[in-house]
Design an enzyme around this catalytic site. Structure first.
Site, PDB file in Angstrom:
ATOM      1  N   TRP A 130       2.678  -1.318  11.454  1.00 25.41           N
ATOM      2  CA  TRP A 130       2.591   0.233  11.102  1.00 25.41           C
ATOM      3  C   TRP A 130       1.217   0.861  11.777  1.00 25.41           C
ATOM      4  CZ3 TRP A 130       4.698   4.181   7.884  1.00 25.41           C
ATOM      5  CH2 TRP A 130       5.971   4.014   7.399  1.00 25.41           C
ATOM      6  N   SER A 145       2.051  -3.716   5.800  1.00 26.56           N
ATOM      7  CA  SER A 145       0.737  -4.288   5.394  1.00 26.56           C
ATOM      8  C   SER A 145       1.391  -4.826   3.966  1.00 26.56           C
ATOM      9  CB  SER A 145      -0.110  -2.996   4.991  1.00 26.56           C
ATOM     10  OG  SER A 145      -0.873  -2.751   6.241  1.00 26.56           O
ATOM     11  N   TYR A 146       2.378  -4.290   3.405  1.00 23.54           N
ATOM     12  CA  TYR A 146       2.882  -5.148   2.407  1.00 23.54           C
ATOM     13  C   TYR A 146       2.920  -6.648   2.346  1.00 23.54           C
ATOM     14  CZ  TYR A 146       5.494  -6.232  -1.843  1.00 23.54           C
ATOM     15  OH  TYR A 146       5.669  -6.952  -3.151  1.00 23.54           O
ATOM     16  N   CYS A 182      -3.238  -0.868   8.202  1.00 25.89           N
ATOM     17  CA  CYS A 182      -3.635   0.616   8.074  1.00 25.89           C
ATOM     18  C   CYS A 182      -2.568   1.126   6.968  1.00 25.89           C
ATOM     19  CB  CYS A 182      -3.930   1.140   9.210  1.00 25.89           C
ATOM     20  SG  CYS A 182      -4.473   2.998   9.287  1.00 25.89           S
ATOM     21  N   ILE A 231      -1.798   4.679   5.387  1.00 26.85           N
ATOM     22  CA  ILE A 231      -2.046   5.987   5.481  1.00 26.85           C
ATOM     23  C   ILE A 231      -1.216   6.802   4.109  1.00 26.85           C
ATOM     24  CG2 ILE A 231      -2.106   8.193   6.774  1.00 26.85           C
ATOM     25  CD1 ILE A 231      -2.424   6.471   9.154  1.00 26.85           C
ATOM     26  N   HIS A 270       3.736   5.625  -2.594  1.00 28.10           N
ATOM     27  CA  HIS A 270       4.060   4.343  -2.065  1.00 28.10           C
ATOM     28  C   HIS A 270       2.821   3.588  -1.437  1.00 28.10           C
ATOM     29  CE1 HIS A 270       6.515   1.897   1.259  1.00 28.10           C
ATOM     30  NE2 HIS A 270       6.614   1.409  -0.127  1.00 28.10           N
TER      31      HIS A 270
HETATM   32  N1  LIG Z   1       3.536   3.435   5.007  1.00 27.67           N
HETATM   33  C1  LIG Z   1       2.927   2.205   5.515  1.00 27.67           C
HETATM   34  C2  LIG Z   1       3.564   1.039   5.374  1.00 27.67           C
HETATM   35  N2  LIG Z   1       4.681   1.148   4.910  1.00 27.67           N
HETATM   36  C3  LIG Z   1       5.485  -0.416   4.943  1.00 27.67           C
HETATM   37  C4  LIG Z   1       5.198  -1.393   3.882  1.00 27.67           C
HETATM   38  O1  LIG Z   1       3.974  -1.973   4.223  1.00 27.67           O
HETATM   39  C5  LIG Z   1       6.220  -2.341   3.904  1.00 27.67           C
HETATM   40  O2  LIG Z   1       6.256  -2.853   5.342  1.00 27.67           O
HETATM   41  C6  LIG Z   1       7.708  -1.919   3.579  1.00 27.67           C
HETATM   42  O3  LIG Z   1       7.481  -1.180   2.255  1.00 27.67           O
HETATM   43  C7  LIG Z   1       8.838  -3.154   3.403  1.00 27.67           C
HETATM   44  O4  LIG Z   1       8.304  -4.035   2.533  1.00 27.67           O
HETATM   45  N3  LIG Z   1       2.929  -0.011   5.850  1.00 27.67           N
HETATM   46  C8  LIG Z   1       1.690   0.101   6.447  1.00 27.67           C
HETATM   47  O5  LIG Z   1       1.099  -1.057   6.753  1.00 27.67           O
HETATM   48  N4  LIG Z   1       1.071   1.338   6.585  1.00 27.67           N
HETATM   49  C9  LIG Z   1       1.732   2.270   6.082  1.00 27.67           C
HETATM   50  O6  LIG Z   1       1.107   3.706   6.076  1.00 27.67           O
HETATM   51  C1  LIG Z   2       2.286   4.226   2.658  1.00 28.27           C
HETATM   52  C2  LIG Z   2       3.690   4.589   3.126  1.00 28.27           C
HETATM   53  O1  LIG Z   2       4.584   3.741   2.937  1.00 28.27           O
HETATM   54  C3  LIG Z   2       3.735   6.031   3.200  1.00 28.27           C
HETATM   55  O2  LIG Z   2       2.990   6.171   4.570  1.00 28.27           O
HETATM   56  C4  LIG Z   2       5.236   6.328   3.530  1.00 28.27           C
HETATM   57  O3  LIG Z   2       5.032   7.966   3.351  1.00 28.27           O
HETATM   58  P1  LIG Z   2       5.670   8.643   2.233  1.00 28.27           P
HETATM   59  O4  LIG Z   2       4.954   8.133   0.854  1.00 28.27           O
HETATM   60  O5  LIG Z   2       5.937  10.232   2.276  1.00 28.27           O
HETATM   61  O6  LIG Z   2       7.114   8.145   2.081  1.00 28.27           O
END
Ligand SMILES: Nc1c(NC[C@H](O)[C@H](O)[C@H](O)CO)[nH]c(=O)[nH]c1=O
Ligand SMILES: CC(=O)[C@@H](O)COP(=O)(O)O
Length: 164
Positions: A31, A65-66, A89, A91, A97
């Protein structure tokens, strides 16, 4: 103290360990790749600048990142890996979330490092905006990847000292 007060790419470099034989894993989230690629490059360049060899720096990519924590564990469990640097990163979006991800990866890195006894470095930006991220990925506040790599080096040095 915020990154605005302490540049991420400015650090002391006295008494660093010899890392020429040390092996590092760089785990990179996919991401926000404009940011994470800049963080990766900063971390890679810093490791090589201070003595790591290219063949001793491994890279693994994860969807987000998760997923950094599980990949960090897979690498840290390898006997030939001395330290893991996690690059991401997250954001802030419209929902909470990002909070759940950030807390999960922070706890996950700690858990893996304590479980394996190896440095698992938090090289994940958790900005409110894209600009805050760019400012910390080679912008006005330096590069979080530089800081993460130097942190890994210094932790390996401390481990050496403790185990002498
Ligand atoms: N929104 C962002 C994510 N979201 C994805 C999660 O990290 C993960 O891959 C998903 O929830 C499936 O398990 N990841 C980032 O690294 N940065 C973001 O801004
Ligand atoms: C950190 C995230 O997964 C996020 O950027 C996803 O955006 P939203 O909170 O508007 O669904």
């Amino acid at each position: 103290m915020s990154s605005a007060d302490k540049n991420l790419s400015v650090f002391t470099v006295d008494n660093l360990p010899d890392i020429s034989a040390r092996r590092f894993a760089l785990v990179v989230a996919e991401w926000n790749t404009e940011v994470t690629e800049a963080l990766f490059q900063g971390a890679y360049d810093t490791l090589v600048k201070y003595g790591a060899t290219a063949e001793n720096v491994l890279r693994g990519n994860v969807p987000g990142s998760y997923e950094l924590t599980l990949a960090a564990q897979w690498f840290a469990e390898r006997p030939d890996i001395d330290a893991v640097i996690c690059i991401g990163c997250v954001i802030q979006g419209e929902t909470k979330h990002n909070d759940y991800i950030n807390h999960a990866v922070a706890q996950g890195f700690t858990t893996v490092s304590l479980k394996t006894g190896k440095p698992v470095i938090f090289g994940v930006l958790t900005p409110n905006t894209q600009q805050q991220a760019l400012d910390r990925a080679g912008g006005i506040h330096g590069n979080k990847g530089d800081e993460a790599a130097m942190t890994a080096i210094k932790m390996l040095g401390l481990k050496e000292t403790i185990n002498k």
